[in-house]
Motif scaffolding. Structure first.
Motif, mmCIF file in Angstrom:
data_model
loop_
_atom_site.group_PDB
_atom_site.id
_atom_site.type_symbol
_atom_site.label_atom_id
_atom_site.label_comp_id
_atom_site.label_asym_id
_atom_site.label_seq_id
_atom_site.Cartn_x
_atom_site.Cartn_y
_atom_site.Cartn_z
ATOM 1 N N GLN A 180 0.825 -1.204 0.000
ATOM 2 C CA GLN A 180 0.000 0.000 0.000
ATOM 3 C C GLN A 180 0.863 1.259 0.000
ATOM 4 O O GLN A 180 0.559 2.224 -0.689
ATOM 5 N N ARG A 181 1.942 1.240 0.764
ATOM 6 C CA ARG A 181 2.825 2.410 0.805
ATOM 7 C C ARG A 181 3.476 2.637 -0.567
ATOM 8 O O ARG A 181 3.577 3.768 -1.033
ATOM 9 N N ALA A 182 3.891 1.550 -1.219
ATOM 10 C CA ALA A 182 4.486 1.672 -2.548
ATOM 11 C C ALA A 182 3.461 2.227 -3.535
ATOM 12 O O ALA A 182 3.789 3.083 -4.357
ATOM 13 N N THR A 183 2.224 1.759 -3.444
ATOM 14 C CA THR A 183 1.173 2.254 -4.334
ATOM 15 C C THR A 183 0.911 3.737 -4.088
ATOM 16 O O THR A 183 0.741 4.506 -5.035
ATOM 17 N N ASP A 184 0.891 4.149 -2.820
ATOM 18 C CA ASP A 184 0.693 5.570 -2.491
ATOM 19 C C ASP A 184 1.804 6.429 -3.093
ATOM 20 O O ASP A 184 1.542 7.494 -3.660
ATOM 21 N N VAL A 185 3.036 5.966 -2.968
ATOM 22 C CA VAL A 185 4.175 6.721 -3.504
ATOM 23 C C VAL A 185 4.098 6.769 -5.034
ATOM 24 O O VAL A 185 4.321 7.825 -5.643
ATOM 25 N N GLU A 186 3.753 5.647 -5.653
ATOM 26 C CA GLU A 186 3.620 5.623 -7.115
ATOM 27 C C GLU A 186 2.544 6.600 -7.582
ATOM 28 O O GLU A 186 2.744 7.345 -8.542
ATOM 29 N N ASN A 187 1.405 6.593 -6.900
ATOM 30 C CA ASN A 187 0.325 7.508 -7.268
ATOM 31 C C ASN A 187 0.769 8.962 -7.157
ATOM 32 O O ASN A 187 0.469 9.782 -8.026
ATOM 33 N N ARG A 188 1.492 9.262 -6.096
ATOM 34 C CA ARG A 188 1.965 10.639 -5.909
ATOM 35 C C ARG A 188 2.979 11.010 -6.991
ATOM 36 O O ARG A 188 2.937 12.118 -7.541
ATOM 37 N N LEU A 189 3.880 10.099 -7.334
ATOM 38 C CA LEU A 189 4.864 10.363 -8.383
ATOM 39 C C LEU A 189 4.188 10.589 -9.737
ATOM 40 O O LEU A 189 4.555 11.499 -10.482
ATOM 41 N N ILE A 190 3.199 9.755 -10.051
ATOM 42 C CA ILE A 190 2.488 9.894 -11.327
ATOM 43 C C ILE A 190 1.745 11.220 -11.369
ATOM 44 O O ILE A 190 1.750 11.915 -12.391
ATOM 45 N N MET A 191 1.140 11.584 -10.253
ATOM 46 C CA MET A 191 0.421 12.860 -10.192
ATOM 47 C C MET A 191 1.386 14.031 -10.405
ATOM 48 O O MET A 191 1.084 14.973 -11.146
ATOM 49 N N LEU A 192 2.553 13.973 -9.772
ATOM 50 C CA LEU A 192 3.548 15.031 -9.941
ATOM 51 C C LEU A 192 4.027 15.108 -11.391
ATOM 52 O O LEU A 192 4.211 16.196 -11.932
ATOM 53 N N ARG B 63 10.897 17.869 -13.068
ATOM 54 C CA ARG B 63 11.727 18.403 -14.149
ATOM 55 C C ARG B 63 12.780 17.399 -14.610
ATOM 56 O O ARG B 63 13.354 17.537 -15.662
ATOM 57 N N GLN B 64 13.053 16.413 -13.775
ATOM 58 C CA GLN B 64 14.057 15.406 -14.107
ATOM 59 C C GLN B 64 13.641 14.090 -13.458
ATOM 60 O O GLN B 64 12.688 14.041 -12.694
ATOM 61 N N LYS B 65 14.371 13.039 -13.770
ATOM 62 C CA LYS B 65 14.043 11.735 -13.191
ATOM 63 C C LYS B 65 14.295 11.753 -11.690
ATOM 64 O O LYS B 65 15.195 12.418 -11.204
ATOM 65 N N VAL B 66 13.474 11.001 -10.975
ATOM 66 C CA VAL B 66 13.544 10.961 -9.516
ATOM 67 C C VAL B 66 14.693 10.066 -9.082
ATOM 68 O O VAL B 66 14.819 8.932 -9.544
ATOM 69 N N THR B 67 15.543 10.591 -8.194
ATOM 70 C CA THR B 67 16.674 9.830 -7.675
ATOM 71 C C THR B 67 16.242 9.018 -6.461
ATOM 72 O O THR B 67 15.138 9.199 -5.931
ATOM 73 N N GLU B 68 17.125 8.162 -6.012
ATOM 74 C CA GLU B 68 16.830 7.350 -4.837
ATOM 75 C C GLU B 68 16.664 8.228 -3.595
ATOM 76 O O GLU B 68 15.798 7.970 -2.752
ATOM 77 N N GLU B 69 17.473 9.277 -3.484
ATOM 78 C CA GLU B 69 17.367 10.183 -2.331
ATOM 79 C C GLU B 69 16.031 10.909 -2.333
ATOM 80 O O GLU B 69 15.408 11.077 -1.289
ATOM 81 N N GLN B 70 15.591 11.360 -3.509
ATOM 82 C CA GLN B 70 14.295 12.029 -3.593
ATOM 83 C C GLN B 70 13.167 11.063 -3.250
ATOM 84 O O GLN B 70 12.189 11.446 -2.607
ATOM 85 N N LEU B 71 13.322 9.815 -3.648
ATOM 86 C CA LEU B 71 12.324 8.800 -3.326
ATOM 87 C C LEU B 71 12.274 8.565 -1.812
ATOM 88 O O LEU B 71 11.197 8.425 -1.236
ATOM 89 N N GLU C 138 12.921 10.771 0.489
ATOM 90 C CA GLU C 138 12.229 11.919 1.072
ATOM 91 C C GLU C 138 10.720 11.777 0.904
ATOM 92 O O GLU C 138 9.950 12.065 1.824
ATOM 93 N N LEU C 139 10.301 11.327 -0.268
ATOM 94 C CA LEU C 139 8.879 11.139 -0.525
ATOM 95 C C LEU C 139 8.314 10.033 0.372
ATOM 96 O O LEU C 139 7.198 10.154 0.898
ATOM 97 N N LEU C 140 9.075 8.973 0.573
ATOM 98 C CA LEU C 140 8.642 7.896 1.466
ATOM 99 C C LEU C 140 8.490 8.392 2.899
ATOM 100 O O LEU C 140 7.536 8.028 3.593
#
Length: 138
Positions: free
Chosen positions: A77-89, A96-104, A106-108
């Motif tokens: 569920q947490r992965a799905t929430d993060v995916e939904n937020r990334l797709i929305m963004l 503006r660029q691909k999401v890095t592991e560090e940015q991921l 922070e989002l988590l």
């Protein structure tokens, strides 16, 4: 992101919306065609999932995608929430660029903080009339 990547995301989103729109009219089919409708639903779900994965592959670096996959194994569920937020963004043009592991990460953490705020704490009162107290008076 360049224009071709944004165009691919838009096309995938348009296909997803078309699949959702055509899914609403499928409920009025005749009883003999329900098994075919079930196959159509599975096919639509598969197409939607493919579109999601395509969008995610466009907006995530491989390391971030790998981390998200590992998270999905533990907390789907947490992965799905993060995916939904990334797709929305991505669809709103805020990436503006691909999401890095560090940015991921922070989002988590942001998603985890939201989940902690939603927790409900139940406190139970002690029962005052306890039978064990009667034994002490003997």
């Amino acid at each position: 992101m360049d224009d071709s990547e944004l165009e691919q995301i838009r096309k995938a989103r348009l296909e997803q919306l078309k699949a959702q729109g055509s899914g609403g009219g499928g409920g009025s089919s005749a009883g003999g065609q329900r098994s075919a409708g079930g196959q159509d639903d599975e096919q639509q779900k598969r197409k939607q999932e493919e579109a999601r994965q395509h969008i995610l592959s466009q907006i995530l670096l491989p390391e971030a995608a790998d981390r998200l996959g590992r998270i999905r194994l533990v907390k789907e569920q947490r992965a799905t929430d993060v995916e939904n937020r990334l797709i929305m963004l991505a669809q709103s043009g805020q990436l503006r660029q691909k999401v890095t592991e560090e940015q991921l990460k922070e989002l988590l953490n942001a998603v985890a903080d939201n989940k902690e705020q939603e927790k409900i704490v139940v406190s139970r009162r002690k029962v005052w009339d306890d039978d064990d107290d009667d034994l002490l008076d003997l």
